[in-house]
Design an enzyme around this catalytic site. Structure first.
Site: not given
Length: 485
Positions: A312, A337, A341
């Site tokens: 991430s 990733k 979000q």
């Protein structure tokens, strides 16, 4: 994902697993705020109400089912549980491990994890194809100390199987009061049999940034998670290193599962020339917003140290510095990733929240690394001692026995220099002799058998070996890469 944190290096992990339903957090903001590409805030409270809502037919169907359950089901049911289940079902139908519904208590822990406070075993997990998969153990946590690795699949906790459970329910089984034990059964690639790990749960406030200046002038800054205060802490430590005459920098994001998007942007822009792209965010319509640097760049060489637990925000930093700051990437291919979000909490009104994927992020050059990861410039795999499963003896290991526990012990003995001459899981005469040699060096009774005392001594020796920086091949290669430049 669930947050789990460790202190120190790859096999030292002190603590937790804040099991909150989702995986790596690239963007975690309340539902009244969205971070735009230029780092400013824009209201998104309307976003949650832009949909058409339920049609009369859909509303009638849901009310009919609710009425049937309340009046015909063979026992009383909590209405709140039914509503929670309906919302959870909608999120699960998206088939996206990063889009989840969190009930009030789980949502509270999730918010605490973003602020840098955790409790549990210290690991970040997600749900992939119905299986609970480890994203990364947190440095210094119980999970790391026990040898939990990225990509491990958690099959059961204290004998309770996790297969078929929601992420919330699985996390609830993994979590527990400080000081209690969690026996995890793990499925790991390359192992023919499941591995049993015993962890003692803990809780702590985790410092996310650690820095030091080596005698050769190379600075090392370790980022363990991108929490809300991480950018400020990073700036403080970087300024100290530069004031001390730092000649080059290694940024260590191994087993860093990610965090808040604006935080990683704030860190990255210190190394990227003004006006250059740091990250791109692409929405459902294919429209892209570019976040550009407001910094000025650095003149000294930079290396980013990563592994398969770097995910991430860690990957955003690695990609940006590689493509716009000429950084060398050292270690292993990262987790992969590449989605963003947003957490919608105020919209629901009861303390629960929905964390939902709203976009994907791309590197400055437009690369989407999702499920692929970022490949290092210089690949360096960790020594076997960093990844070997810890010993959980059910019986004393002795000559002519066969199994994974014997193999793990052989790997440990080999790494520590006691040369059992094989690592195939067969307790041979040479393995027996290497155990005797180890026992003699450790001041233990020399039996050639691995009992609980010998196993504990082996574990302690491995921990000591791992904590010795001269054995960290990945870090040493990153330092050399910086020095060469």
């Amino acid at each position: 994902m669930w947050n789990v944190y460790f202190k120190g290096r790859t096999v030292f992990v002190l603590l937790l697993m804040t099991m909150v339903a989702s995986v790596l957090v690239t963007l975690t903001i309340g539902d009244q705020v969205f971070w735009t590409a230029d780092g400013k805030q824009a209201s998104v409270s309307a976003a949650a109400s832009e949909g058409s809502g339920l049609s009369k037919k859909e509303e009638s169907k849901i009310n009919a089912v609710l009425g049937l359950i309340e009046t015909k089901y063979f026992k009383d049911i909590d209405r709140d549980e039914l509503v929670d289940g309906a919302v959870r079902g909608m999120m699960e139908s998206l088939d996206d491990p990063y889009s989840v519904y969190m009930e009030k208590d789980v949502a509270k822990q999730f918010s605490e994890s973003i602020e840098g406070s955790f409790s549990g075993i210290g690991a970040e997990v997600t749900l992939e194809k119905g299986k609970v998969v480890v994203v990364a153990p947190i440095k210094g946590s119980p999970a790391e100390r026990a040898g939990l690795l990225a990509k491990d699949i958690v099959l059961s906790v204290n004998g309770d199987k996790l297969d078929g459970l929601t992420l919330n329910d699985a996390v609830a089984k993994i979590r527990g009061p400080k000081g209690t034990k969690a026996k995890l059964r793990i499925e790991r690639a390359g192992n023919t049999q499941p591995i049993d790990l015993i962890l003692v749960r803990d809780d702590i406030d985790v410092e996310t940034v650690y820095a030091k200046l080596r005698e050769d002038g190379v600075g090392v800054i370790e980022i363990r998670q991108f929490s809300l205060n991480t950018a400020d802490r990073f700036k403080e430590e970087l300024a100290k290193l530069e004031k001390q005459g730092m000649k080059g920098l290694v940024i260590d994001v191994r087993n860093d599962p990610g965090g808040v998007l604006p935080v990683v942007v704030e860190i990255a822009q210190q190394f990227i020339p003004k006006g250059e792209t740091i990250v791109q965010v692409e929405d459902r319509d294919g429209d892209r917003d570019k976040t550009t640097s407001q910094g000025g760049g650095k003149t000294y060489p930079i290396a980013v140290l990563m592994n398969k637990g770097s995910a991430s925000a860690s990957e955003i930093l690695a990609g940006a510095l590689q493509e716009r700051a000429k950084a060398v990437l050292v270690g292993e291919t990262s987790y992969g990733k590449g989605t963003v979000q947003v957490s919608y909490n105020k919209t629901l009104g009861d303390g629960s929240l929905v964390k939902m994927t709203i976009a994907k992020w791309l590197t400055p050059d437009g690369n989407w690394i999702h499920q692929k990861g970022i490949k290092p410039t210089v690949e360096v795999l960790p020594p076997k001692l960093y990844t070997v499963a810890r010993l959980t003896l059910k019986e004393t290991l002795r000559k002519d026995m066969l199994g994974e526990q014997v193999r793990n012990a052989q790997v440990m003995l080999t790494g520590l220099g006691f040369a059992p001459k094989r690592e195939d899981g067969y307790f041979s005469a040479s393995t027996e002799q290497s155990v005797k040699d180890f026992q003699s060096s450790a001041g233990l009774p020399v039996s050639g058998e691995i009992d609980t005392k010998t196993a504990a001594a082996l574990e302690q020796a491995v921990v000591k070996w791992i904590r010795d920086e001269k054995n960290d091949k990945q870090l040493l290669e990153a330092i050399q890469a910086v020095s060469r430049k």
